[in-house]
Design a protein around this motif. Structure first.
Motif, mmCIF file in Angstrom:
data_model
loop_
_atom_site.group_PDB
_atom_site.id
_atom_site.type_symbol
_atom_site.label_atom_id
_atom_site.label_comp_id
_atom_site.label_asym_id
_atom_site.label_seq_id
_atom_site.Cartn_x
_atom_site.Cartn_y
_atom_site.Cartn_z
ATOM 1 N N LEU A 130 0.787 -1.261 -0.064
ATOM 2 C CA LEU A 130 -0.230 0.047 0.007
ATOM 3 C C LEU A 130 0.807 1.215 -0.104
ATOM 4 C CD1 LEU A 130 -2.932 -0.616 2.473
ATOM 5 C CD2 LEU A 130 -3.150 -0.166 -0.039
ATOM 6 N N LEU A 131 1.860 1.212 0.435
ATOM 7 C CA LEU A 131 2.882 2.181 0.872
ATOM 8 C C LEU A 131 3.776 2.545 -0.310
ATOM 9 C CD1 LEU A 131 3.538 1.908 4.677
ATOM 10 C CD2 LEU A 131 2.114 3.569 3.554
ATOM 11 N N GLY A 132 3.845 1.502 -1.521
ATOM 12 C CA GLY A 132 4.578 1.838 -2.586
ATOM 13 C C GLY A 132 6.042 1.073 -2.387
ATOM 14 N N ILE B 230 1.792 0.501 19.186
ATOM 15 C CA ILE B 230 0.587 0.030 18.360
ATOM 16 C C ILE B 230 0.778 -0.148 17.105
ATOM 17 C CG2 ILE B 230 -1.783 1.252 17.645
ATOM 18 C CD1 ILE B 230 -1.694 2.754 19.955
ATOM 19 N N SER B 231 -0.147 -0.979 16.055
ATOM 20 C CA SER B 231 0.064 -1.267 14.958
ATOM 21 C C SER B 231 0.181 -0.501 13.906
ATOM 22 C CB SER B 231 -1.222 -2.366 14.439
ATOM 23 O OG SER B 231 -0.991 -2.562 13.253
ATOM 24 N N ALA B 232 0.931 -0.387 12.951
ATOM 25 C CA ALA B 232 0.845 0.627 12.057
ATOM 26 C C ALA B 232 -0.419 1.192 11.189
ATOM 27 C CB ALA B 232 1.845 0.430 11.020
ATOM 28 N N VAL B 233 -1.466 0.025 11.463
ATOM 29 C CA VAL B 233 -2.755 0.313 10.778
ATOM 30 C C VAL B 233 -3.669 1.383 11.367
ATOM 31 C CG1 VAL B 233 -5.143 -0.670 10.448
ATOM 32 C CG2 VAL B 233 -3.060 -2.189 10.433
ATOM 33 N N ARG B 234 -3.448 1.711 12.428
ATOM 34 C CA ARG B 234 -3.930 3.046 13.130
ATOM 35 C C ARG B 234 -3.426 4.373 12.598
ATOM 36 N NH1 ARG B 234 -3.167 6.878 17.249
ATOM 37 N NH2 ARG B 234 -5.163 7.664 17.785
ATOM 38 N N ALA B 235 -1.959 4.539 12.242
ATOM 39 C CA ALA B 235 -1.387 5.362 11.545
ATOM 40 C C ALA B 235 -2.061 5.542 10.147
ATOM 41 C CB ALA B 235 0.121 5.451 11.568
ATOM 42 N N LEU B 236 -1.891 4.414 9.534
ATOM 43 C CA LEU B 236 -2.633 4.378 8.015
ATOM 44 C C LEU B 236 -4.035 4.769 7.975
ATOM 45 C CD1 LEU B 236 -2.059 3.445 5.213
ATOM 46 C CD2 LEU B 236 -2.918 1.043 5.856
ATOM 47 N N MET B 237 -4.906 4.335 8.809
ATOM 48 C CA MET B 237 -6.158 5.078 8.701
ATOM 49 C C MET B 237 -6.202 6.343 9.414
ATOM 50 S SD MET B 237 -7.991 2.515 7.557
ATOM 51 C CE MET B 237 -6.824 2.647 6.506
ATOM 52 N N GLN B 238 -5.418 7.042 10.141
ATOM 53 C CA GLN B 238 -5.327 8.263 10.496
ATOM 54 C C GLN B 238 -5.087 9.234 9.243
ATOM 55 O OE1 GLN B 238 -2.264 8.228 13.795
ATOM 56 N NE2 GLN B 238 -4.021 9.406 14.732
ATOM 57 N N VAL B 239 -4.008 8.853 8.623
ATOM 58 C CA VAL B 239 -3.343 10.007 7.595
ATOM 59 C C VAL B 239 -3.491 9.279 6.149
ATOM 60 C CG1 VAL B 239 -1.899 11.030 9.188
ATOM 61 C CG2 VAL B 239 -0.956 9.184 7.982
ATOM 62 N N GLY B 240 -3.765 8.165 5.893
ATOM 63 C CA GLY B 240 -3.904 7.646 4.585
ATOM 64 C C GLY B 240 -2.544 7.133 3.970
ATOM 65 N N ARG B 241 -2.530 6.441 2.720
ATOM 66 C CA ARG B 241 -1.194 5.662 2.581
ATOM 67 C C ARG B 241 -0.066 6.785 2.018
ATOM 68 N NH1 ARG B 241 -2.990 2.249 -2.805
ATOM 69 N NH2 ARG B 241 -3.579 4.124 -4.176
ATOM 70 N N HIS B 242 -0.700 7.810 1.392
ATOM 71 C CA HIS B 242 0.198 8.729 0.511
ATOM 72 C C HIS B 242 1.213 9.492 1.671
ATOM 73 C CE1 HIS B 242 -0.813 7.777 -3.173
ATOM 74 N NE2 HIS B 242 -2.221 7.919 -2.781
ATOM 75 N N ARG B 243 0.245 10.054 3.000
ATOM 76 C CA ARG B 243 0.790 10.838 3.621
ATOM 77 C C ARG B 243 1.884 9.940 4.719
ATOM 78 N NH1 ARG B 243 -0.557 14.371 7.791
ATOM 79 N NH2 ARG B 243 1.199 14.376 9.471
ATOM 80 N N LEU B 244 1.450 8.725 4.884
ATOM 81 C CA LEU B 244 1.870 8.015 5.693
ATOM 82 C C LEU B 244 3.359 7.403 5.073
ATOM 83 C CD1 LEU B 244 2.420 6.466 8.508
ATOM 84 C CD2 LEU B 244 1.074 4.354 7.407
ATOM 85 N N ALA B 245 3.329 7.017 3.771
ATOM 86 C CA ALA B 245 4.644 6.942 2.941
ATOM 87 C C ALA B 245 5.565 8.043 2.905
ATOM 88 C CB ALA B 245 4.258 6.598 1.487
ATOM 89 N N SER B 246 5.318 9.221 2.932
ATOM 90 C CA SER B 246 5.862 10.414 2.812
ATOM 91 C C SER B 246 6.533 10.532 4.566
ATOM 92 C CB SER B 246 5.313 11.584 2.836
ATOM 93 O OG SER B 246 4.718 11.813 1.464
ATOM 94 N N GLU B 247 5.706 10.155 5.500
ATOM 95 C CA GLU B 247 6.446 10.032 6.793
ATOM 96 C C GLU B 247 7.460 8.969 6.985
ATOM 97 O OE1 GLU B 247 5.909 11.838 9.518
ATOM 98 O OE2 GLU B 247 3.820 12.868 9.078
ATOM 99 N N LEU B 248 7.273 7.694 6.330
ATOM 100 C CA LEU B 248 8.354 6.755 6.460
ATOM 101 C C LEU B 248 9.457 7.134 5.598
ATOM 102 C CD1 LEU B 248 5.834 5.132 7.575
ATOM 103 C CD2 LEU B 248 6.637 3.262 6.393
ATOM 104 N N ARG B 249 9.292 7.829 4.320
ATOM 105 C CA ARG B 249 10.556 8.247 3.633
ATOM 106 C C ARG B 249 11.305 9.176 4.496
ATOM 107 N NH1 ARG B 249 6.965 7.708 -0.897
ATOM 108 N NH2 ARG B 249 6.295 9.810 -0.805
ATOM 109 N N MET B 250 10.707 9.941 5.377
ATOM 110 C CA MET B 250 11.527 10.942 6.070
ATOM 111 C C MET B 250 11.986 10.288 7.390
ATOM 112 S SD MET B 250 9.485 14.487 5.309
ATOM 113 C CE MET B 250 7.924 13.964 6.004
ATOM 114 N N ALA B 251 11.738 9.101 7.912
ATOM 115 C CA ALA B 251 12.120 8.568 9.244
ATOM 116 C C ALA B 251 13.673 8.437 9.251
ATOM 117 C CB ALA B 251 11.665 7.050 9.235
ATOM 118 N N THR B 252 14.226 8.762 10.356
ATOM 119 C CA THR B 252 15.631 8.660 10.683
ATOM 120 C C THR B 252 16.180 7.559 10.315
ATOM 121 O OG1 THR B 252 15.222 10.479 12.217
ATOM 122 C CG2 THR B 252 17.235 9.173 12.171
ATOM 123 N N ILE B 253 17.264 7.533 9.537
ATOM 124 C CA ILE B 253 18.202 6.355 9.486
ATOM 125 C C ILE B 253 19.578 6.601 10.175
ATOM 126 C CG2 ILE B 253 19.399 4.692 8.034
ATOM 127 C CD1 ILE B 253 17.020 5.048 6.079
#
Length: 255
Positions: free
Chosen positions: A158-160, A232-255
């Motif tokens: 879902l997140l591409g 908490i399961s990532a499903v909640r975040a997905l249902m909060q902001v949608g897949r496109h916004r969540l994918a953006s958040e994950l791309r910006m996550a710290t490595i």
């Protein structure tokens, strides 16, 4: 060493795409989790390769057969969504050998509880469609790990995510916790290993260095959509902001 037919690609359902992973990219090694936490999903999303650690001991207190859910309006109201699981070899049962005790009932309960929690979200139709292969896994296999892996792959799709998936049971590796992880990463030609905060407490870098593999600690933010990302399961975040916004958040996550 290039990945072989031990691997499989995920088929993205997103409207956008990420580049094809280069040979020798980032590797994450993690047990199959049932609807994983956001922090776990973020680590896999950041990797080019996910090695599913399926041939280690099943742990009932872990997330291999259960997910912690919370409704959209109250993250403190948490409950477990679990798959009752039978261990044929008792405590020595490997993850890949754990068997669902009530697959039909677990399938029905999973669909019902998820809809109860997130059916009111404007993003529910996206998740509802993604649930199809997960719910099918309850009937096409009797293994808990098959459903857990399917749930994680569905979220990644879902997140591409365009990475590749391997299973540790199909790769050569020596004994010893750090040695084994290093050997698994080397077996698929990875050059970098993403290590979560828990793993950094026990990981020994020498086996990775011997393979020429760099170890990078992986952490995530703890504010905004990430506030309950480690519990908490990532499903909640997905249902909060949608897949496109969540994918953006994950791309910006710290490595």
């Amino acid at each position: 060493m290039s990945p072989t037919d031990l691997s499989s690609k995920t088929a993205s359902t997103a409207a956008y795409s990420t580049p094809e992973p280069p040979p020798g990219g980032l590797c994450a090694i993690h047990q199959p989790n049932f609807f994983p936490r956001l922090s776990t999903l973020a680590k896999l999303f950041a990797a080019d390769y996910w090695i599913v650690l399926d041939d280690v001991q099943f742990a009932r207190r872990d997330y291999q057969h259960r997910a912690r859910l919370a409704p959209l309006d109250n993250p403190a109201d948490r409950r477990w969504l679990s798959i009752p699981t039978h261990l044929p070899q008792g405590r020595n049962t490997l993850i890949r050998d754990a068997v669902m005790a009530e697959p039909t009932r677990s399938r029905q309960r999973s669909a019902r509880v998820l809809q109860q929690h997130y059916g009111a979200s404007p993003h529910w139709p996206t998740l509802q469609q993604a649930l199809v292969p997960i719910l099918n896994a309850f009937t096409t296999s009797d293994r808990t790990a098959a459903v857990a892996e399917a749930s994680t792959r569905a979220l990644l799709d879902l997140l591409g995510w365009k990475g590749r998936v391997f299973r540790s049971s199909g790769l050569p590796a020596r004994q010893g916790r750090s040695q084994r992880l290093a050997d698994l990463a080397a077996a698929i030609g990875a050059q970098t290993y993403l290590c979560g905060t828990g793993g950094m407490h026990y990981l020994h870098p020498a086996p990775f260095a011997a393979h020429g593999i760099t170890v990078i600690p992986f952490t995530t933010p703890d504010t905004g959509v990430w506030e309950s990302g480690r519990t908490i399961s990532a499903v909640r975040a997905l249902m909060q902001v949608g897949r496109h916004r969540l994918a953006s958040e994950l791309r910006m996550a710290t490595i």
